[in-house]
Design a protein around this motif. Structure first.
Motif, PDB file in Angstrom:
ATOM      1  N   LEU A  76       0.800  -1.198  -0.036  1.00  0.00           N
ATOM      2  CA  LEU A  76      -0.085   0.078  -0.212  1.00  0.00           C
ATOM      3  C   LEU A  76       0.887   1.131  -0.180  1.00  0.00           C
ATOM      4  O   LEU A  76       0.410   2.202  -0.411  1.00  0.00           O
ATOM      5  N   ILE A  77       2.144   1.325   0.437  1.00  0.00           N
ATOM      6  CA  ILE A  77       3.004   2.372   0.241  1.00  0.00           C
ATOM      7  C   ILE A  77       4.367   1.907  -0.251  1.00  0.00           C
ATOM      8  O   ILE A  77       4.620   0.734  -0.146  1.00  0.00           O
ATOM      9  N   VAL A  78       5.198   2.752  -0.568  1.00  0.00           N
ATOM     10  CA  VAL A  78       6.370   2.418  -1.249  1.00  0.00           C
ATOM     11  C   VAL A  78       7.348   3.340  -0.585  1.00  0.00           C
ATOM     12  O   VAL A  78       7.094   4.598  -0.544  1.00  0.00           O
ATOM     13  N   THR A  79       8.545   3.049  -0.362  1.00  0.00           N
ATOM     14  CA  THR A  79       9.519   3.873   0.117  1.00  0.00           C
ATOM     15  C   THR A  79      10.785   4.108  -0.604  1.00  0.00           C
ATOM     16  O   THR A  79      11.268   3.057  -1.432  1.00  0.00           O
ATOM     17  N   TYR A  80      11.036   5.260  -1.328  1.00  0.00           N
ATOM     18  CA  TYR A  80      12.010   5.461  -2.112  1.00  0.00           C
ATOM     19  C   TYR A  80      13.454   6.184  -1.130  1.00  0.00           C
ATOM     20  O   TYR A  80      12.890   7.422  -0.641  1.00  0.00           O
ATOM     21  N   PRO A  81      14.602   5.644  -1.426  1.00  0.00           N
ATOM     22  CA  PRO A  81      15.805   6.386  -0.577  1.00  0.00           C
ATOM     23  C   PRO A  81      15.820   7.682  -0.887  1.00  0.00           C
ATOM     24  O   PRO A  81      15.831   8.114  -1.895  1.00  0.00           O
TER      25      PRO A  81
END
Length: 301
Positions: free
Chosen positions: A136-141
Motif C-alpha cells: 500500500l506504500i512504497v519507500t524511495y531512499p
C-alpha cells in the motif's frame, strides 16, 4: 472494606477547578480517561482526580490533525491505549488508501502521521512496515514514503487469483449446498442491495459486495480462504472505487450476485462458474477507460 469504599466514585470537587471528578476505583479509571484529563496537583492520598475534557475542543483538535495529511476526520481517531498503536494506525491508513482518500503517488510522512495520531515513532514505523508489506506504500531512499500507484500487472494478477479461487468456492458449494444460516445471511444481503438500488445511493455497495463474497467463502469452512481473498482484493479495491460511479454499473453487479446465489442454490455448476467469471471480470472491462481518465494514479508499464 476498601480504604476508599466510603467515597462516591464520581464525587464532585470544586477546589480551584469548576468540574472535577474524584475516582477511587481503578476499574473505572479507563472509562474516565476517554472523557477526562488527570489533574495531578489536586490528587491526594493516591486517588487520581480528573477534570472533564472539553469534548468540542478535542473534536476540533482531531479534525485539525486530520488536515495535516488531507485525511477526512473519520480516519483519525484517538489511539486506544489498550490496543497496539501500530495496528490501529495501520488499519486507519489502509482504509484511507483503499478508499482513495490518500491518493496514489501522494507523499506520506512518518513524522506527520505520528503527529496526526499522537503516536511515537516506533508504532508509526511498525505501521509503515506493515503497509509496505501489503503493497500500500512504497519507500524511495532519500525521497520518502509514498502511497503506491495502481499497477496494471498486479491488478490483472490479483483478478486472476481471485477468480480462480471464487470459481472453486462456487463449484464446491454447488456440491455441498449452503447452510440455512448462510442462506438467510445472503438473502438479507441481497435484499439490502435491492434497497440500495431503489434509493439510488451507491455508497453502501462496497460493503454489501464484500460481505456477499465473504459469506460464500466462509461457507466453505476454511478460514484462510477469506484471508487470501481479502489480500488479493486489496489490489482491486482502489480500482473498484474509481469504477463504482454509475448506478447502472452497480445494478449489473447486483444482478450478478443474484445469479451466482441462484446457481449455487440449484446446484448448477456450469451456471455458477459462468456467473462468477462474468462478475469478477467486469472490473477489467473498465481498466483501459480508467487508465486513460486517471493516468496519474497508475505506474508506467
Amino acid at each position: 472494606m476498601p480504604r476508599h469504599a466510603s467515597l462516591r466514585p464520581y464525587q464532585l470537587r470544586s477546589e480551584q477547578l469548576p468540574a472535577v471528578l474524584l475516582c477511587p476505583y481503578p476499574s473505572l479509571r479507563s472509562v474516565f480517561q476517554n472523557v477526562c484529563i488527570p489533574v495531578y496537583r489536586l490528587s491526594t492520598g493516591g486517588i487520581p482526580v480528573y477534570r472533564l475534557r472539553n469534548l468540542d475542543a478535542l473534536e476540533a483538535n482531531l479534525s485539525k490533525r486530520a488536515k495535516v495529511v488531507s485525511l477526512p476526520r473519520k480516519y483519525v481517531q484517538k489511539i486506544d491505549p489498550y490496543r497496539p498503536a501500530a495496528e490501529q494506525i495501520a488499519s486507519s491508513i489502509k482504509l484511507a488508501v483503499l478508499e482513495m482518500s490518500l491518493k496514489p503517488g501522494q507523499i506520506i510522512s512518518e513524522t506527520e502521521i505520528g503527529n496526526v495520531y499522537g503516536a511515537s515513532r516506533t508504532p508509526v514505523r511498525e505501521a509503515f512496515t506493515w503497509l509496505r508489506d501489503q503493497g500500500l506504500i512504497v519507500t524511495y531512499p532519500s525521497r520518502g514514503n509514498f502511497v503506491s500507484r495502481l499497477s496494471i500487472p498486479q491488478i490483472k494478477g490479483a483478478q486472476f487469483a481471485r477468480e480462480s479461487l471464487e470459481v472453486s468456492i462456487a463449484e464446491l458449494l454447488c456440491d455441498e449446498g449452503l447452510s440455512g444460516e448462510t442462506v438467510h445471511e445472503i438473502e438479507a444481503n441481497l435484499a439490502s442491495q435491492d434497497e440500495m438500488l431503489k434509493s439510488g445511493n451507491g455508497t453502501a455497495f462496497r460493503t454489501l459486495d464484500d460481505n456477499f463474497h465473504l459469506a460464500l467463502a466462509d461457507a466453505v469452512g476454511h478460514p484462510r480462504i477469506c484471508d487470501i481473498i481479502q489480500k488479493e482484493k486489496a489490489y482491486l479495491d482502489r480500482l473498484r472505487v474509481l469504477s463504482l460511479t454509475s448506478m447502472d454499473h452497480i445494478a449489473e453487479l447486483v444482478k450478478d450476485h443474484r445469479n451466482i446465489f441462484d446457481a449455487i442454490q440449484s446446484g448448477d455448476k456450469p451456471a455458477a462458474r459462468q456467473h462468477v467469471r462474468l462478475h469478477l471480470r467486469r472490473v477489467l472491462s473498465t481498466l483501459s477507460e480508467l487508465f486513460e481518465a486517471h493516468r496519474e494514479y497508475f505506474d508506467d508499464y
